[in-house]
Write an enzyme that holds these catalytic residues in place. Structure first.
Site, PDB file in Angstrom:
ATOM      1  N   ILE A  42      24.334  10.293  19.150  1.00  0.00           N
ATOM      2  CA  ILE A  42      24.362  11.262  20.241  1.00  0.00           C
ATOM      3  C   ILE A  42      25.559  10.947  21.123  1.00  0.00           C
ATOM      4  O   ILE A  42      26.071   9.825  21.125  1.00  0.00           O
ATOM      5  CB  ILE A  42      23.071  11.230  21.091  1.00  0.00           C
ATOM      6  CG1 ILE A  42      22.893   9.860  21.741  1.00  0.00           C
ATOM      7  CG2 ILE A  42      21.855  11.595  20.255  1.00  0.00           C
ATOM      8  CD1 ILE A  42      21.748   9.816  22.746  1.00  0.00           C
ATOM      9  N   SER A 222      32.348   9.845  23.631  1.00  0.00           N
ATOM     10  CA  SER A 222      33.246   9.204  22.659  1.00  0.00           C
ATOM     11  C   SER A 222      33.194   7.680  22.740  1.00  0.00           C
ATOM     12  O   SER A 222      34.157   7.009  22.394  1.00  0.00           O
ATOM     13  CB  SER A 222      34.683   9.705  22.834  1.00  0.00           C
ATOM     14  OG  SER A 222      34.749  11.112  22.669  1.00  0.00           O
ATOM     15  N   ARG A 223      32.089   7.164  23.231  1.00  0.00           N
ATOM     16  CA  ARG A 223      31.877   5.715  23.333  1.00  0.00           C
ATOM     17  C   ARG A 223      32.839   5.035  24.305  1.00  0.00           C
ATOM     18  O   ARG A 223      33.027   3.822  24.254  1.00  0.00           O
ATOM     19  CB  ARG A 223      31.950   5.034  21.957  1.00  0.00           C
ATOM     20  CG  ARG A 223      30.878   5.508  20.969  1.00  0.00           C
ATOM     21  CD  ARG A 223      29.483   5.320  21.570  1.00  0.00           C
ATOM     22  NE  ARG A 223      28.420   5.555  20.605  1.00  0.00           N
ATOM     23  CZ  ARG A 223      27.699   6.674  20.544  1.00  0.00           C
ATOM     24  NH1 ARG A 223      27.956   7.683  21.362  1.00  0.00           N
ATOM     25  NH2 ARG A 223      26.705   6.794  19.679  1.00  0.00           N
ATOM     26  N   LEU A 224      33.439   5.793  25.207  1.00  0.00           N
ATOM     27  CA  LEU A 224      34.288   5.207  26.257  1.00  0.00           C
ATOM     28  C   LEU A 224      33.428   4.969  27.493  1.00  0.00           C
ATOM     29  O   LEU A 224      33.623   5.574  28.555  1.00  0.00           O
ATOM     30  CB  LEU A 224      35.478   6.127  26.554  1.00  0.00           C
ATOM     31  CG  LEU A 224      36.447   6.323  25.389  1.00  0.00           C
ATOM     32  CD1 LEU A 224      37.542   7.323  25.762  1.00  0.00           C
ATOM     33  CD2 LEU A 224      37.061   4.989  24.972  1.00  0.00           C
TER      34      LEU A 224
END
Length: 244
Positions: A42, A222-224
């Site tokens: 997700i 975006s996993r940032l």
């Protein structure tokens, strides 16, 4: 090596089974009936967390996020993972329930003779983890564990439901027992033993984790992710940012 051999080698994966021995497994897709965890994904888009949003004191920041978790009806927002190590440095983790926090630390209660109790006595450096998935947030806390005072433990124990009080006497937490029937007989025996008030067992009480480090993690797209860390030195807290 022939090309066919190279392809065959590439299609194998190697895993350790015992020191000095290896076992090979053929690579093959998971069964069609199984869920592939690698495909579960997700995007975290709910919120951001920057230095300008952060409270100078990490206890104040925790109180903000904890209150927001309660307001958001997160299931058991006081559930936290407690990670310990034994005398040989081997780790263990389990969920416990936060029962109080203030500037002196975070308190939970347990049987001091349990595995966690023994590990805390041998190695008091611990870590706590809260994961509030509905808010896409984690809080990591590292510190030293110490026993709460007898008065504090007595006060909390007196506020517990009677059945929970009796269970604290009935269960030799973490010790092997023969079966469920044995445990239920122990509970019945304690109910007969304590017909009125139930005193606190001498080996049961509070543990306070005194933090020296906090990390507040806010999931981002975006996993940032946003990761802000509070570190304590000479009774002062400093804030820094970590790469996600």
């Amino acid at each position: 090596m022939h090309a066919a051999d190279a392809r065959a080698t590439a299609s194998m994966r190697v895993s350790a089974t015992a020191p000095g021995r290896m076992r090979r497994h053929s690579s093959r897709p998971m069964s069609a009936s199984a869920t592939d965890p690698a495909q579960l994904r997700i995007e975290y888009r709910r919120a951001a967390f920057g230095e300008l949003d952060a409270a100078p004191n990490p206890f104040d920041q925790f109180a903000r996020w904890f209150d927001e978790a309660v307001a958001a009806a997160i299931p058991e927002p006081n559930a936290m993972t407690l990670a310990t190590v034994d005398a040989a440095g081997r780790p263990g983790a389990r969920i416990v329930l936060l029962k109080g926090f203030d500037a002196s630390g975070f308190v939970f209660h347990t049987n001091y003779d349990s595995r966690k109790g023994r590990e805390l006595a041998a190695a008091p450096h611990v870590a706590l983890l809260f994961f509030w998935v509905g808010l896409e947030r984690q809080v990591r806390i590292e510190g030293l564990a110490e026993r709460a005072s007898a008065a504090e433990s007595d006060a909390y124990f007196a506020a517990r439901p009677r059945a929970s009080q009796l269970s604290a006497w009935a269960s030799p937490q973490s010790a092997p027992i023969p079966d469920r029937d044995w445990l239920e007989r122990q509970a019945a025996s304690m109910q007969a033993r304590f017909v009125s008030d139930v005193p606190r067992p001498p080996n049961w009480g509070g543990v306070r984790v005194v933090p020296h480090r906090f990390e507040f993690w806010q999931g981002r797209e975006s996993r940032l992710h946003d990761r802000l860390v509070w570190s304590r030195a000479n009774d002062r807290w400093t804030i820094g940012r970590l790469a996600p």
